[in-house]
Design a protein around this motif. Structure first.
Motif, mmCIF file in Angstrom:
data_model
loop_
_atom_site.group_PDB
_atom_site.id
_atom_site.type_symbol
_atom_site.label_atom_id
_atom_site.label_comp_id
_atom_site.label_asym_id
_atom_site.label_seq_id
_atom_site.Cartn_x
_atom_site.Cartn_y
_atom_site.Cartn_z
ATOM 1 N N LEU A 106 -45.975 3.284 3.192
ATOM 2 C CA LEU A 106 -46.072 3.942 1.932
ATOM 3 C C LEU A 106 -44.808 4.208 0.985
ATOM 4 N N ASN A 107 -44.581 3.522 -0.110
ATOM 5 C CA ASN A 107 -43.318 3.673 -0.708
ATOM 6 C C ASN A 107 -43.453 3.691 -2.061
ATOM 7 N N ASP A 108 -42.346 4.289 -2.874
ATOM 8 C CA ASP A 108 -42.093 4.236 -4.174
ATOM 9 C C ASP A 108 -40.940 3.645 -4.649
ATOM 10 N N THR A 109 -40.510 3.566 -5.807
ATOM 11 C CA THR A 109 -39.245 3.088 -6.312
ATOM 12 C C THR A 109 -38.639 4.114 -7.326
ATOM 13 N N LYS A 135 -40.646 3.155 -15.632
ATOM 14 C CA LYS A 135 -41.615 3.304 -14.789
ATOM 15 C C LYS A 135 -41.437 3.304 -13.137
ATOM 16 N N ILE A 136 -42.195 3.928 -12.703
ATOM 17 C CA ILE A 136 -41.870 4.062 -11.135
ATOM 18 C C ILE A 136 -43.219 3.561 -10.496
ATOM 19 N N THR A 137 -42.801 2.669 -9.509
ATOM 20 C CA THR A 137 -43.925 1.975 -8.931
ATOM 21 C C THR A 137 -44.328 2.600 -7.287
ATOM 22 N N LEU A 138 -45.658 2.743 -7.332
ATOM 23 C CA LEU A 138 -46.289 3.384 -5.977
ATOM 24 C C LEU A 138 -46.752 2.377 -5.424
ATOM 25 N N TYR A 139 -46.683 2.049 -4.079
ATOM 26 C CA TYR A 139 -47.337 0.904 -3.400
ATOM 27 C C TYR A 139 -47.449 1.014 -1.884
ATOM 28 N N LEU A 140 -48.380 0.234 -1.466
ATOM 29 C CA LEU A 140 -48.566 0.093 0.307
ATOM 30 C C LEU A 140 -47.816 -1.159 0.469
#
Length: 422
Positions: free
Chosen positions: A345-348, A355-360
């Motif tokens: 699990l990570n973000d930027t 814009k902040i990206t949330l991703y797996l």
């Protein structure tokens, strides 16, 4: 459902779940509208990404509430601690308050590992920092004599360091209200790392700042700098400690310097303060997490190598670049629980459009699943920025995060059970 890379979805909260690009795979859509669990006008958030926000049952979440934004906390500013019942309309129950907190890591609020009843956070008592534990069934509070930075996964002890020292040299990560008594000493022998028994409060010193300042960095003497410790984490078997040793050549003059001008090395050591190892001597270590008792996933640029998330084997020179294209930006990384460490699990940080990206990211298949892109208003910058700091519940089925995309600092979650369970 497989999707073309040009396909996208929009939501009423202006978040999007875009398919990540990559040469070897096509992701699948994962978008769901985030569930908001707090509301204004007060701001709400949890804090850092490497702690348990949700109890083992998945019913209760922890949070912090504050009535102002866009300035540094003062020693007189109180933060309210709350328990959120996720099964009863996200009902907020105040369980305490604190005068020891910051915007990035709040007050180190968290569930004690292995407990379904007891939570802990830092506070100030007179001219000292302490920690408080609260039992949700008996509603009783205990006071421990030292503040915590992180807890052992076995729930028996905490690791701590001097928060006023951190505040002096990296404002925003320590606490206001008590000045650093060693602020005129570059590497004091009196402060450093300690362990504290969570039942008895007994403390033991492990390493001092002077101890680490005496160790050369890449062959050079670094003792004539201002030193501090930051970002502590205990290994999954509760046998080793991981931390960042940082230093800067001069005292801060403004907040801009607080985010730059220092060097970092990542250190591991056993819980007796012995068997010390410089796990990353590059000077570039940033966010990290233990994968298992022997491996650390860290954003860094190792000596002679590229930026990225590197899986480093403790006490060896072995390392492997993870997600070279999919995870090519620094973020707050953790492994999703109950997935055999296959999912990250990570973000930027905010991009040019804020814009902040949330991703797996699925390591075995090199598959990236973007969960959303969340706008961060320009006023949330510097010390009081609102990083998502994503963290999973203990079942690994929901992602909780802090965000300002609706105009105020609030908490949300997304269900990822259909992604990581498939």
């Amino acid at each position: 459902m497989m999707m073309n890379r040009r396909t996208f979805m929009r939501s009423s909260v202006a978040c999007s779940a875009l398919l990540a690009t990559g040469p070897a795979w096509i992701g699948k859509t994962a978008y769901k509208t985030p569930v908001r669990i707090t509301k204004g006008p007060s701001g709400h958030w949890f804090g850092y990404y490497d702690k348990w926000q949700v109890d083992p049952s998945g019913r209760f979440a922890l949070g912090c509430r504050v009535g102002f934004e866009e300035r540094s906390p003062l020693g007189s500013d109180k933060l309210e601690i709350g328990l959120i019942d996720l099964e009863e309309g996200n009902r907020w129950k105040k369980i305490g308050e604190t005068n020891a907190w910051g915007w990035q890591q709040s007050c180190m609020l968290q569930w004690i590992p292995g407990s379904s009843q007891e939570v802990i956070w830092n506070d100030r008592q007179g001219d000292t920092y302490v920690s408080r534990t609260y039992h949700i069934q008996t509603e009783q509070t205990r006071t421990l004599p030292e503040p915590i930075y992180t807890l052992a996964p076995n729930g028996s002890f905490a690791i701590g360091t001097a928060f006023n020292r951190i505040q002096n040299l990296r404002p925003g990560y320590g606490y206001a209200g008590i000045s650093d008594p060693y602020q005129h000493i570059k590497a004091p022998d009196e402060i450093g790392l300690y362990t504290m028994d969570l039942k008895t409060g007994s403390t033991t010193s492990l390493l001092s700042l002077a101890d680490l300042a005496a160790i050369p960095h890449l062959g050079e003497d670094v003792s004539d700098n201002w030193h501090w410790f930051n970002h502590l984490l205990v290994s999954p078997d509760s046998k080793r400690l991981l931390f960042l040793h940082r230093w800067r050549p001069e005292i801060l003059e403004n907040q801009i310097m607080a985010r730059t001008g220092f060097v970092t090395r990542m250190i591991t050591v056993d819980t007796a303060g012995k068997d010390l190892y410089v796990a990353d001597p590059s000077g570039n270590s940033s966010h990290f997490v233990w994968r298992d008792p022997n491996h650390i996933l860290v954003w860094t640029r190792p000596v002679g190598k590229q930026n990225g998330f590197w899986l480093i084997k403790d006490k060896t020179k072995e390392m492997e670049l993870i997600g070279e294209e999919a995870m090519d930006r620094n973020g707050h990384n953790t492994y999703v629980p109950q997935t055999n460490e296959e999912w990250v699990l990570n973000d930027t940080y905010p991009d040019k459009e804020r814009k902040i990206t949330l991703y797996l990211y699925h390591i075995p298949s090199n598959r990236k699943v973007i969960l959303g892109k969340f706008h961060s208003p320009e006023r949330f910058v510097g010390e009081w920025r609102c990083d998502l700091h994503p963290r999973c519940d203990q079942q690994g089925r929901r992602v909780f995060f802090d965000s300002t995309h609706e105009g105020s600092r609030q908490m949300y979650y997304l269900d990822i059970s259909d992604i990581v369970g498939s």
